[in-house]
Design a protein around this motif. Structure first.
Motif, PDB file in Angstrom:
ATOM      1  N   CYS A   1      96.719 -30.528 112.342  1.00 23.31           N
ATOM      2  CA  CYS A   1      96.402 -29.194 111.541  1.00 23.31           C
ATOM      3  C   CYS A   1      95.162 -29.280 110.718  1.00 23.31           C
ATOM      4  O   CYS A   1      94.201 -28.774 110.786  1.00 23.31           O
ATOM      5  CB  CYS A   1      97.635 -28.938 110.707  1.00 23.31           C
ATOM      6  SG  CYS A   1      99.032 -28.260 111.704  1.00 23.31           S
ATOM      7  N   LEU A   2      94.936 -30.504 109.990  1.00 25.27           N
ATOM      8  CA  LEU A   2      93.820 -30.886 109.011  1.00 25.27           C
ATOM      9  C   LEU A   2      92.396 -30.884 109.859  1.00 25.27           C
ATOM     10  O   LEU A   2      91.543 -30.751 109.598  1.00 25.27           O
ATOM     11  CB  LEU A   2      94.127 -32.310 108.176  1.00 25.27           C
ATOM     12  CG  LEU A   2      95.235 -31.795 107.231  1.00 25.27           C
ATOM     13  CD1 LEU A   2      95.343 -33.354 106.682  1.00 25.27           C
ATOM     14  CD2 LEU A   2      94.893 -30.733 106.258  1.00 25.27           C
ATOM     15  N   GLY A   3      92.823 -31.611 111.076  1.00 27.56           N
ATOM     16  CA  GLY A   3      91.676 -31.862 112.136  1.00 27.56           C
ATOM     17  C   GLY A   3      90.903 -30.677 112.524  1.00 27.56           C
ATOM     18  O   GLY A   3      89.821 -30.698 112.909  1.00 27.56           O
ATOM     19  N   ALA A   4      91.613 -29.369 112.652  1.00 28.96           N
ATOM     20  CA  ALA A   4      91.164 -28.249 112.958  1.00 28.96           C
ATOM     21  C   ALA A   4      90.042 -27.852 111.920  1.00 28.96           C
ATOM     22  O   ALA A   4      89.076 -27.127 112.178  1.00 28.96           O
ATOM     23  CB  ALA A   4      92.103 -27.138 112.790  1.00 28.96           C
ATOM     24  N   PHE A   5      90.198 -28.604 110.436  1.00 25.18           N
ATOM     25  CA  PHE A   5      89.117 -28.130 109.417  1.00 25.18           C
ATOM     26  C   PHE A   5      88.025 -29.175 109.191  1.00 25.18           C
ATOM     27  O   PHE A   5      87.020 -28.753 109.179  1.00 25.18           O
ATOM     28  CB  PHE A   5      89.891 -28.008 108.207  1.00 25.18           C
ATOM     29  CG  PHE A   5      90.662 -26.801 108.175  1.00 25.18           C
ATOM     30  CD1 PHE A   5      90.431 -25.605 107.994  1.00 25.18           C
ATOM     31  CD2 PHE A   5      92.283 -26.963 108.390  1.00 25.18           C
ATOM     32  CE1 PHE A   5      91.352 -24.361 108.173  1.00 25.18           C
ATOM     33  CE2 PHE A   5      93.032 -25.837 108.766  1.00 25.18           C
ATOM     34  CZ  PHE A   5      92.870 -24.558 108.333  1.00 25.18           C
ATOM     35  N   ASP A   6      88.289 -30.396 109.251  1.00 26.45           N
ATOM     36  CA  ASP A   6      87.604 -31.321 109.193  1.00 26.45           C
ATOM     37  C   ASP A   6      86.954 -32.029 110.507  1.00 26.45           C
ATOM     38  O   ASP A   6      86.098 -32.833 110.343  1.00 26.45           O
ATOM     39  CB  ASP A   6      88.062 -32.415 107.892  1.00 26.45           C
ATOM     40  CG  ASP A   6      89.268 -33.091 108.682  1.00 26.45           C
ATOM     41  OD1 ASP A   6      89.377 -33.318 109.892  1.00 26.45           O
ATOM     42  OD2 ASP A   6      90.077 -33.849 107.753  1.00 26.45           O
TER      43      ASP A   6
ATOM     44  N   PHE B   1      87.994 -34.307 112.402  1.00 27.42           N
ATOM     45  CA  PHE B   1      88.359 -35.688 112.310  1.00 27.42           C
ATOM     46  C   PHE B   1      87.033 -36.508 111.849  1.00 27.42           C
ATOM     47  O   PHE B   1      86.797 -37.845 112.350  1.00 27.42           O
ATOM     48  CB  PHE B   1      88.816 -36.297 113.757  1.00 27.42           C
ATOM     49  CG  PHE B   1      90.070 -35.407 114.011  1.00 27.42           C
ATOM     50  CD1 PHE B   1      91.394 -35.645 113.564  1.00 27.42           C
ATOM     51  CD2 PHE B   1      89.905 -34.357 114.936  1.00 27.42           C
ATOM     52  CE1 PHE B   1      92.315 -34.987 113.953  1.00 27.42           C
ATOM     53  CE2 PHE B   1      90.971 -33.607 115.265  1.00 27.42           C
ATOM     54  CZ  PHE B   1      92.258 -34.073 114.789  1.00 27.42           C
ATOM     55  N   LYS B   2      86.089 -36.358 111.307  1.00 27.40           N
ATOM     56  CA  LYS B   2      85.029 -36.889 110.884  1.00 27.40           C
ATOM     57  C   LYS B   2      85.257 -38.354 109.925  1.00 27.40           C
ATOM     58  O   LYS B   2      84.354 -39.183 110.032  1.00 27.40           O
ATOM     59  CB  LYS B   2      84.038 -35.952 110.222  1.00 27.40           C
ATOM     60  CG  LYS B   2      84.674 -35.496 108.748  1.00 27.40           C
ATOM     61  CD  LYS B   2      83.332 -34.535 108.104  1.00 27.40           C
ATOM     62  CE  LYS B   2      83.830 -34.188 106.755  1.00 27.40           C
ATOM     63  NZ  LYS B   2      82.685 -32.962 105.951  1.00 27.40           N
ATOM     64  N   MET B   3      86.206 -38.124 109.153  1.00 27.61           N
ATOM     65  CA  MET B   3      86.625 -39.330 108.434  1.00 27.61           C
ATOM     66  C   MET B   3      87.069 -40.595 109.360  1.00 27.61           C
ATOM     67  O   MET B   3      87.273 -41.620 108.638  1.00 27.61           O
ATOM     68  CB  MET B   3      87.665 -38.995 107.473  1.00 27.61           C
ATOM     69  CG  MET B   3      87.261 -38.038 106.395  1.00 27.61           C
ATOM     70  SD  MET B   3      85.549 -38.492 105.665  1.00 27.61           S
ATOM     71  CE  MET B   3      85.913 -39.832 104.870  1.00 27.61           C
ATOM     72  N   ILE B   4      87.045 -40.491 110.604  1.00 28.33           N
ATOM     73  CA  ILE B   4      87.453 -41.700 111.333  1.00 28.33           C
ATOM     74  C   ILE B   4      86.258 -42.748 111.321  1.00 28.33           C
ATOM     75  O   ILE B   4      86.441 -43.798 111.648  1.00 28.33           O
ATOM     76  CB  ILE B   4      87.486 -41.278 112.959  1.00 28.33           C
ATOM     77  CG1 ILE B   4      88.102 -42.305 113.761  1.00 28.33           C
ATOM     78  CG2 ILE B   4      86.214 -41.012 113.514  1.00 28.33           C
ATOM     79  CD1 ILE B   4      88.388 -41.830 115.230  1.00 28.33           C
ATOM     80  N   PHE B   5      85.221 -42.519 110.970  1.00 27.02           N
ATOM     81  CA  PHE B   5      83.764 -43.397 110.730  1.00 27.02           C
ATOM     82  C   PHE B   5      83.910 -43.710 109.390  1.00 27.02           C
ATOM     83  O   PHE B   5      82.776 -44.520 109.229  1.00 27.02           O
ATOM     84  CB  PHE B   5      82.524 -42.627 111.276  1.00 27.02           C
ATOM     85  CG  PHE B   5      82.840 -42.260 112.772  1.00 27.02           C
ATOM     86  CD1 PHE B   5      82.885 -43.408 113.922  1.00 27.02           C
ATOM     87  CD2 PHE B   5      82.527 -40.742 113.000  1.00 27.02           C
ATOM     88  CE1 PHE B   5      82.643 -42.814 115.047  1.00 27.02           C
ATOM     89  CE2 PHE B   5      82.760 -40.355 114.305  1.00 27.02           C
ATOM     90  CZ  PHE B   5      82.852 -41.401 115.453  1.00 27.02           C
ATOM     91  N   TYR B   6      84.730 -43.298 108.548  1.00 22.64           N
ATOM     92  CA  TYR B   6      84.392 -43.909 107.199  1.00 22.64           C
ATOM     93  C   TYR B   6      84.485 -45.522 106.773  1.00 22.64           C
ATOM     94  O   TYR B   6      85.460 -45.986 107.370  1.00 22.64           O
ATOM     95  CB  TYR B   6      85.323 -43.257 106.122  1.00 22.64           C
ATOM     96  CG  TYR B   6      84.985 -43.086 104.886  1.00 22.64           C
ATOM     97  CD1 TYR B   6      84.276 -42.295 104.104  1.00 22.64           C
ATOM     98  CD2 TYR B   6      85.390 -44.335 103.906  1.00 22.64           C
ATOM     99  CE1 TYR B   6      83.567 -42.295 102.840  1.00 22.64           C
ATOM    100  CE2 TYR B   6      85.191 -44.197 102.588  1.00 22.64           C
ATOM    101  CZ  TYR B   6      83.938 -43.387 101.980  1.00 22.64           C
ATOM    102  OH  TYR B   6      83.568 -43.649 100.890  1.00 22.64           O
ATOM    103  N   PRO B   7      83.627 -45.982 106.316  1.00 21.34           N
ATOM    104  CA  PRO B   7      83.724 -47.559 106.042  1.00 21.34           C
ATOM    105  C   PRO B   7      84.781 -48.087 105.302  1.00 21.34           C
ATOM    106  O   PRO B   7      84.943 -47.165 104.066  1.00 21.34           O
ATOM    107  CB  PRO B   7      82.331 -47.729 105.389  1.00 21.34           C
ATOM    108  CG  PRO B   7      81.832 -46.499 104.540  1.00 21.34           C
ATOM    109  CD  PRO B   7      82.629 -45.491 105.473  1.00 21.34           C
ATOM    110  N   THR B   8      85.693 -48.764 105.580  1.00 23.76           N
ATOM    111  CA  THR B   8      87.038 -49.251 104.838  1.00 23.76           C
ATOM    112  C   THR B   8      86.925 -50.790 104.788  1.00 23.76           C
ATOM    113  O   THR B   8      86.770 -51.392 105.899  1.00 23.76           O
ATOM    114  CB  THR B   8      88.258 -48.960 105.653  1.00 23.76           C
ATOM    115  OG1 THR B   8      87.947 -47.479 105.777  1.00 23.76           O
ATOM    116  CG2 THR B   8      89.340 -49.123 104.858  1.00 23.76           C
ATOM    117  N   LEU B   9      87.172 -51.282 103.641  1.00 25.40           N
ATOM    118  CA  LEU B   9      86.997 -52.802 103.329  1.00 25.40           C
ATOM    119  C   LEU B   9      88.265 -53.578 104.157  1.00 25.40           C
ATOM    120  O   LEU B   9      89.342 -52.987 104.142  1.00 25.40           O
ATOM    121  CB  LEU B   9      87.302 -53.328 101.971  1.00 25.40           C
ATOM    122  CG  LEU B   9      85.932 -53.068 101.291  1.00 25.40           C
ATOM    123  CD1 LEU B   9      86.229 -53.242  99.629  1.00 25.40           C
ATOM    124  CD2 LEU B   9      84.867 -54.034 101.773  1.00 25.40           C
TER     125      LEU B   9
END
Length: 473
Positions: free
Chosen positions: A284-289, A291-299
């Motif tokens: 549901c959320l992916g329809a809006f964003d 799924f761009k946060m899949i590449f967000y840098p995470t420690l």
């Protein structure tokens, strides 16, 4: 065998109790998401908090210069000092304005610039111990490369030291070299965000990808333990109540594979029960964003992905120092992961030790894949242990009580902040896959893979032996 596994999965999914448990997880996932969303509206992003701290620090420096001037103390380079403070404060104000306008490219650039100012300033600080600077050698090399890459080598910050001794703020932690450690994460984070064209986020942000992070971190560990015990109880007790277990184990072929079949089927249902709500919310959320946060840098504790190397962990010590009023915060957020900012050891804690350079950035999507692998093994282990207990214990009620009590006891007595080597072999040290991959626990992802796999294998072999020798009523 696979037909029987499929039959077991369908039976468990059709059970009213399973549907109630799935609904419970769904409600809890929604509740956590709403709660985190509300917190994300209140929580400022990591960089903005750092900017506020730096601005406050510069205000203090300004006041120091004014106090010294009133006491007749002047500096030959006072004009340069005040000019540097003014320029630095201007950078901070522009960054804060960019954040309000959601101009994240400009914000990231200015936040990185602020980090470089702080880096240049901390390089001027007198070190208490002559060999202390060596702790920062690896960090210095990395930051120097980023400064050169961003063409910021021209930035110079004069020594802002003062001679005032009658002001309590002279001992303020924000004026110490401890800020050097914050600078490491600030520069590394914003350099990475600029490369990826991403906006910084806070720990509580909920989107189509981080919903899995929150599920793995907040819902699965404890709730998963309880629900898996209940599922294992249902699966075995059903065969005991209906008397089908006698028919099943009368076949040597099924007798050998009984526990394996039960483990696989209940594990599959466990995954559906725990992850289905997150999958639906993510879609549901992916329809809006998108799924761009899949590449967000995470420690991530990258060394732990391929070795038994233990990560240093002192979150417990930091929390104690907060309670004693000696430290302002026990949790710092950079991206989505809580991490330990301070290096050193537990016996000789000091904020002047080097930052933990074993932490590095990984895309959130890849991070979650590693966490998922560990989560799968932990669920398989829990189901294997629950099945073994219910097979050995004839009474279904006693079997449930023992398995539930044992799991909760091990869960409660295995803290995330443990550092003892003995806990390395405790399967519950890997109950929170997110914390393990992030390096917040002391034990590596690779250790978790090996330890959990060994426990699963041992339990399956023991279960097969018990099924071979013991009839069940």
């Amino acid at each position: 065998m696979w037909k029987y596994i499929w039959y077991e999965i369908k039976f468990l999914l059709k059970a009213s109790k399973t549907k109630i448990l799935i609904l419970l997880v769904f409600v809890m996932t929604i509740a956590y998401s709403v709660n985190n969303y509300q917190k994300s509206l209140e929580e400022e992003i990591y960089g903005m908090n750092l900017l506020k701290e730096q601005y406050y620090m510069l205000e203090i420096y300004d006041s120091f210069l004014d106090i010294d001037a009133k006491r007749g103390i002047y500096y030959g380079d006072e004009d340069e000092r005040r000019a540097a403070i003014k320029e630095w404060k201007s950078v901070i104000k522009k960054a804060q304005a960019a954040a309000r306008e959601k101009d994240w490219k400009t914000y990231n650039e200015l936040s990185l610039l602020n980090g470089v100012y702080l880096y240049r300033h901390t390089q001027l600080t007198d070190y208490k111990y002559k060999d202390e600077y060596a702790y920062y050698s690896q960090y210095n090399d990395e930051v120097d490369k980023i400064i050169e890459k961003r063409n910021l080598t021209h930035i110079k910050v004069p020594d802002l030291a003062h001679n005032s001794t009658d002001v309590s703020n002279t001992t303020n932690a924000d004026l110490s070299i401890a800020s050097f450690i914050d600078t490491q994460y600030c520069i590394r984070l914003f350099d990475t965000l600029l490369d990826k064209g991403l906006a910084p986020i806070n720990h509580y942000q909920v989107d189509s990808i981080s919903i899995f992070f929150h599920t793995f971190n907040e819902i699965v560990p404890l709730l998963g333990v309880i629900l898996i015990c209940l599922l294992g109880f249902d699966s075995i007790s059903k065969d005991k109540e209906m008397g089908t277990i006698k028919t099943i184990i009368s076949s040597p072929h099924m007798r050998k594979r009984y526990m394996f079949v039960k483990t696989i089927s209940t594990s599959c249902v466990s995954f559906i029960m725990l992850l289905l709500p997150s999958v639906l919310i993510s879609v549901c959320l992916g329809a809006f964003d998108k799924f761009k946060m899949i590449f967000y840098p995470t420690l991530t504790f990258k060394e732990g992905l391929h070795s038994f190397q233990m990560a240093f962990n002192n979150i417990g010590d930091m929390e104690k120092m907060v309670d004693m009023g000696r430290m302002y915060s026990s949790e710092h957020y950079s991206g989505l992961v809580r991490h330990s900012l301070y290096g050193g050891d537990n016996m000789n804690w000091t904020a002047l030790r080097s930052p933990d350079m074993s932490l590095d950035y990984m895309s959130l999507g890849l991070f979650l894949l590693f966490a998922l692998v560990l989560l799968v093994l932990f669920i398989l282990f829990l189901n294997s242990m629950t099945m073994f207990i219910n097979i050995v214990i004839k009474s279904k009620t006693i079997g449930l009580c023992i398995s539930l009590a044992l799991c909760l006891l091990l869960y409660a007595t295995t803290p995330i902040t443990n550092t003892a080597v003995g806990y390395l072999f405790d399967p519950f040290s890997y109950k929170n896959a997110v914390e393990v991959v992030a390096g917040t626990t002391s034990y590596s992802f690779f250790s978790g893979i090996v330890v959990l796999s060994v426990y699963i294998l041992i339990l399956q072999i023991m279960g097969r032996i018990v099924m071979k020798k013991k009839d069940m009523n």
